[in-house]
Scaffold this active site. Structure first.
Site, PDB file in Angstrom:
ATOM      1  N   ARG A 102      -4.336  10.776   4.456  1.00 42.30           N
ATOM      2  CA  ARG A 102      -3.237  11.731   4.527  1.00 42.30           C
ATOM      3  C   ARG A 102      -2.303  11.648   3.313  1.00 42.30           C
ATOM      4  NH1 ARG A 102       0.107  14.488   8.224  1.00 42.30           N
ATOM      5  NH2 ARG A 102       2.274  14.099   7.742  1.00 42.30           N
ATOM      6  N   ASP A 129       4.194   0.710  12.100  1.00 41.28           N
ATOM      7  CA  ASP A 129       2.962   0.133  11.556  1.00 41.28           C
ATOM      8  C   ASP A 129       2.725  -1.309  11.997  1.00 41.28           C
ATOM      9  OD1 ASP A 129       2.346   2.475  10.330  1.00 41.28           O
ATOM     10  OD2 ASP A 129       2.787   1.824   8.290  1.00 41.28           O
ATOM     11  N   CYS A 157      -5.220   8.699   9.638  1.00 34.81           N
ATOM     12  CA  CYS A 157      -5.423   7.934  10.867  1.00 34.81           C
ATOM     13  C   CYS A 157      -5.322   8.843  12.089  1.00 34.81           C
ATOM     14  CB  CYS A 157      -4.351   6.859  10.991  1.00 34.81           C
ATOM     15  SG  CYS A 157      -4.702   5.406  10.038  1.00 34.81           S
ATOM     16  N   ARG A 217      -0.054  15.032  13.149  1.00 36.60           N
ATOM     17  CA  ARG A 217       0.814  14.659  12.027  1.00 36.60           C
ATOM     18  C   ARG A 217       1.015  15.870  11.133  1.00 36.60           C
ATOM     19  NH1 ARG A 217      -1.261   8.851   9.954  1.00 36.60           N
ATOM     20  NH2 ARG A 217       0.700   8.836   8.820  1.00 36.60           N
ATOM     21  N   PRO A 218       1.988  16.717  11.474  1.00 35.46           N
ATOM     22  CA  PRO A 218       2.175  17.945  10.712  1.00 35.46           C
ATOM     23  C   PRO A 218       2.764  17.693   9.320  1.00 35.46           C
ATOM     24  CG  PRO A 218       3.841  17.764  12.445  1.00 35.46           C
ATOM     25  CD  PRO A 218       2.949  16.574  12.574  1.00 35.46           C
ATOM     26  N   LYS A 269       0.849  -1.208   0.000  1.00 37.63           N
ATOM     27  CA  LYS A 269       0.000   0.000   0.000  1.00 37.63           C
ATOM     28  C   LYS A 269       0.875   1.245   0.000  1.00 37.63           C
ATOM     29  CE  LYS A 269      -1.836   1.698   4.039  1.00 37.63           C
ATOM     30  NZ  LYS A 269      -1.539   3.127   4.186  1.00 37.63           N
ATOM     31  N   ASN A 270       1.862   1.251   0.902  1.00 33.69           N
ATOM     32  CA  ASN A 270       2.647   2.477   1.083  1.00 33.69           C
ATOM     33  C   ASN A 270       3.640   2.730  -0.051  1.00 33.69           C
ATOM     34  OD1 ASN A 270       1.239   2.987   3.350  1.00 33.69           O
ATOM     35  ND2 ASN A 270       2.881   2.492   4.799  1.00 33.69           N
ATOM     36  N   ARG A 330      -8.711  -0.081   4.778  1.00 28.45           N
ATOM     37  CA  ARG A 330      -7.790   0.901   4.186  1.00 28.45           C
ATOM     38  C   ARG A 330      -6.450   0.253   3.843  1.00 28.45           C
ATOM     39  NH1 ARG A 330      -6.767   6.065   7.439  1.00 28.45           N
ATOM     40  NH2 ARG A 330      -5.378   6.217   5.668  1.00 28.45           N
TER      41      ARG A 330
HETATM   42  C1  UD1 Z   1       4.237   6.864   6.310  1.00 29.80           C
HETATM   43  C2  UD1 Z   1       3.344   5.670   6.135  1.00 29.80           C
HETATM   44  C3  UD1 Z   1       2.778   5.247   7.481  1.00 29.80           C
HETATM   45  C4  UD1 Z   1       3.890   4.998   8.478  1.00 29.80           C
HETATM   46  C5  UD1 Z   1       4.837   6.201   8.546  1.00 29.80           C
HETATM   47  C6  UD1 Z   1       6.064   5.963   9.410  1.00 29.80           C
HETATM   48  C7  UD1 Z   1       2.479   5.962   3.907  1.00 29.80           C
HETATM   49  C8  UD1 Z   1       1.325   6.246   3.034  1.00 29.80           C
HETATM   50  N1  UD1 Z   1       2.286   5.999   5.220  1.00 29.80           N
HETATM   51  O1  UD1 Z   1       3.414   7.914   6.820  1.00 29.80           O
HETATM   52  O2  UD1 Z   1       2.031   4.042   7.277  1.00 29.80           O
HETATM   53  O3  UD1 Z   1       3.351   4.790   9.756  1.00 29.80           O
HETATM   54  O4  UD1 Z   1       5.294   6.543   7.224  1.00 29.80           O
HETATM   55  O5  UD1 Z   1       6.753   4.848   8.974  1.00 29.80           O
HETATM   56  O6  UD1 Z   1       3.552   5.652   3.429  1.00 29.80           O
HETATM   57  N2  UD1 Z   1       6.342  14.581  10.691  1.00 29.80           N
HETATM   58  C9  UD1 Z   1       6.545  15.912  11.003  1.00 29.80           C
HETATM   59  N3  UD1 Z   1       6.478  16.821   9.988  1.00 29.80           N
HETATM   60  C10 UD1 Z   1       6.227  16.464   8.695  1.00 29.80           C
HETATM   61  C11 UD1 Z   1       6.037  15.114   8.397  1.00 29.80           C
HETATM   62  C12 UD1 Z   1       6.090  14.183   9.432  1.00 29.80           C
HETATM   63  O7  UD1 Z   1       6.770  16.270  12.149  1.00 29.80           O
HETATM   64  O8  UD1 Z   1       6.196  17.335   7.824  1.00 29.80           O
HETATM   65  C13 UD1 Z   1       6.366  13.593  11.801  1.00 29.80           C
HETATM   66  C14 UD1 Z   1       5.019  12.908  11.957  1.00 29.80           C
HETATM   67  O9  UD1 Z   1       4.164  13.686  12.764  1.00 29.80           O
HETATM   68  C15 UD1 Z   1       5.397  11.598  12.607  1.00 29.80           C
HETATM   69  C16 UD1 Z   1       6.769  11.307  11.987  1.00 29.80           C
HETATM   70  O10 UD1 Z   1       7.243  12.544  11.445  1.00 29.80           O
HETATM   71  O11 UD1 Z   1       5.512  11.764  13.985  1.00 29.80           O
HETATM   72  C17 UD1 Z   1       6.735  10.256  10.904  1.00 29.80           C
HETATM   73  O12 UD1 Z   1       5.902  10.682   9.862  1.00 29.80           O
HETATM   74  P1  UD1 Z   1       6.161  10.301   8.333  1.00 29.80           P
HETATM   75  O13 UD1 Z   1       7.412   9.510   8.224  1.00 29.80           O
HETATM   76  O14 UD1 Z   1       6.046  11.539   7.522  1.00 29.80           O
HETATM   77  O15 UD1 Z   1       4.930   9.362   8.048  1.00 29.80           O
HETATM   78  P2  UD1 Z   1       3.912   9.413   6.835  1.00 29.80           P
HETATM   79  O16 UD1 Z   1       4.664   9.687   5.574  1.00 29.80           O
HETATM   80  O17 UD1 Z   1       2.763  10.245   7.175  1.00 29.80           O
END
Ligand code: UD1
Length: 426
Positions: A94, A307, A118, A123-124, A22-23, A399
């Protein structure tokens, strides 16, 4: 409202084929915005999130066909109809935010709702915006929408404060069509990033270093079409491995890339689970005893994946001793704890740590699937519990897992699913 009703206590046995990731599928689908040529993707799972991304791409003008039974997506020549990603899609998932980089790079403009997804904490998107701004985009915000413009993106050096998966993907995609070279430091190294880089290179991009913390992208003027097969889903594989362990069953998993699961296999073996790759891509997983207690800390890849944290916690509720899980990636990813406790688990939260005192057995109870992976953890716990568990709002599980209930049924689980229509009062 969907419910999954499970009668536990039956060891799961049989074979299961792991689907495409999926990811990996979601960013690769978003990356199709970078070219107007035909693209064919194989191994795209038939999931709710994939359907959301398909709808969003179609809304933008992409001519996309998802042949679900064949797990294939076909995109033919298309032209932009719209540069707005509406709230409905972005709120639902997201990962919709991943269209931002490609739209900016190819069309110089995007309007996108602030993301939802989720309920696992704040999640900024600051790192996405920081990276795209460094490439030359100008952002403004109004009425819950972010608007951005960029006449031409310019390659540059970007340091990510945290190796965010989504930010790495958005920046990497945008940089493929920027002028000059982009160097992304402290980038995420997840296998899904490598799959995206391979896809981009197959389109004619010049990305190197994916899978390490330093990614280099030399901008090109345009990209062409290609054919690509998505990598197997390591999180789905991990979930079925834990299913075998928690139910004291025996499952053969097909289509697994073992090198993506090193941390998970190491922890399962530490817990006493038998795991062996019997052929290339085929794993034999079995468990007879109670799991041994252990400590886990979730980390960016190659560390233990967040995850799989809820599912592994379900397993450790039955360990013969006390375990500690430290969640470092998301700040509020313990929503499943309360639900597992309803089933008789003994878990205490202390900040980012969950202290899990193993119990003799879990008992069936009505529980809520608060998010996708929490829902999967409850299904696993229910297969091991005594009595009947009713998992409510089970649609969250759709999902990320295609036909989860059907595939568990084939493994011998006693379950059924009910869909109850929500009555709207006027
Ligand atoms: C992706 C995965 C999700 C997985 C996560 C971490 C997809 C579609 N989803 O989510 O399943 O749980 O990686 O392995 O691939 N953060 C910030 N600022 C930002 C972006 C992120 O502070 O601009 C923080 C988030 O709040 C979180 C951490 O970084 O605490 C990890 O987030 P991120 O690696 O970006 O996860 P996703 O890409 O949303």
């Amino acid at each position: 409202m969907s419910r999954i009703i499970i009668e536990g206590g039956i060891p799961l046995k049989g074979r299961v084929r792991i689907q495409g990731s999926k990811n990996a599928s979601l960013p690769i689908m978003a990356a199709c915005l970078l070219t107007q040529e035909a693209v064919e993707l194989e191994g795209v799972p038939d999931l709710e999130d994939v359907r959301t991304m398909s709808h969003l791409l179609k809304h933008l003008g992409v001519k996309l066909q998802h042949i679900r039974q064949k797990e294939r997506i076909k995109i033919s020549k298309w032209s932009l109809q719209n540069y707005t990603a509406p709230h409905d899609y972005v709120h639902r998932m997201r990962a919709s935010f991943l269209v931002t980089g490609p739209l900016l790079a190819r069309f110089g403009r995007v309007k996108i709702s602030l993301p939802g997804g989720c309920a696992i904490g704040n999640r900024p998107i600051d790192l996405h915006l920081k990276g795209l701004t460094a490439l030359g985009a100008e952002f403004s915000m109004e009425n819950g929408y972010i608007e951005a413009e960029a006449k031409k993106l310019q390659g540059t050096k970007i340091y990510l404060d945290y190796p965010s998966v989504g930010a790495t993907e958005n920046i990497m995609m945008a940089a493929t069509l920027a002028e000059g070279t982009t160097v992304l430091e402290n980038a995420a190294a997840e296998p899904e990033i490598v799959d995206l880089a391979n896809f981009l290179n197959a389109l004619g991009a010049r990305v190197s270093g994916a899978g390490t913390s330093l990614i280099r992208i030399e901008g090109v003027s345009s990209l062409h079409g290609t054919h690509h097969t998505i990598i197997p889903d390591r999180i789905e594989a991990g979930t079925f491995m834990i299913a075998a362990a928690i139910s004291k069953g025996e499952i053969i998993l097909e289509n697994v890339l073992v090198e993506h699961l090193k941390s998970v296999i190491a922890k399962l073996q530490e817990a006493g689970v038998y795991v062996e790759e019997i052929f290339d891509g085929v794993l034999h997983v079995a468990m007879e005893d109670k799991p041994r207690p252990l400590d886990i800390k979730t980390l960016p890849y190659p560390g233990f994946p967040t995850d799989l944290q809820p599912q592994f916690m379900a397993l450790l509720t039955l360990a013969n001793g006390t375990s500690v899980i430290t969640e470092t990636v998301f700040e509020n990813r313990f929503m499943h704890v309360e639900e597992l406790c309803r089933m008789g688990a003994q878990i205490r939260i202390d900040g980012r740590n969950a202290i899990i005192k193993g119990v003799e057995s879990l008992r069936g109870a009505p529980v809520y699937a608060t998010d996708l992976r929490a829902g999967a953890a409850l299904v696993l716990a229910a297969t091991a519990a005594q009595g009947v568990t009713e998992i409510r709002v089970a649609h969250h599980i759709d999902r990320g897992y295609a036909n989860f209930d059907q595939r568990l049924l084939k493994l011998g689980a006693r379950l059924r699913r009910t869909e109850r229509k929500v009555q709207v009062r006027t």
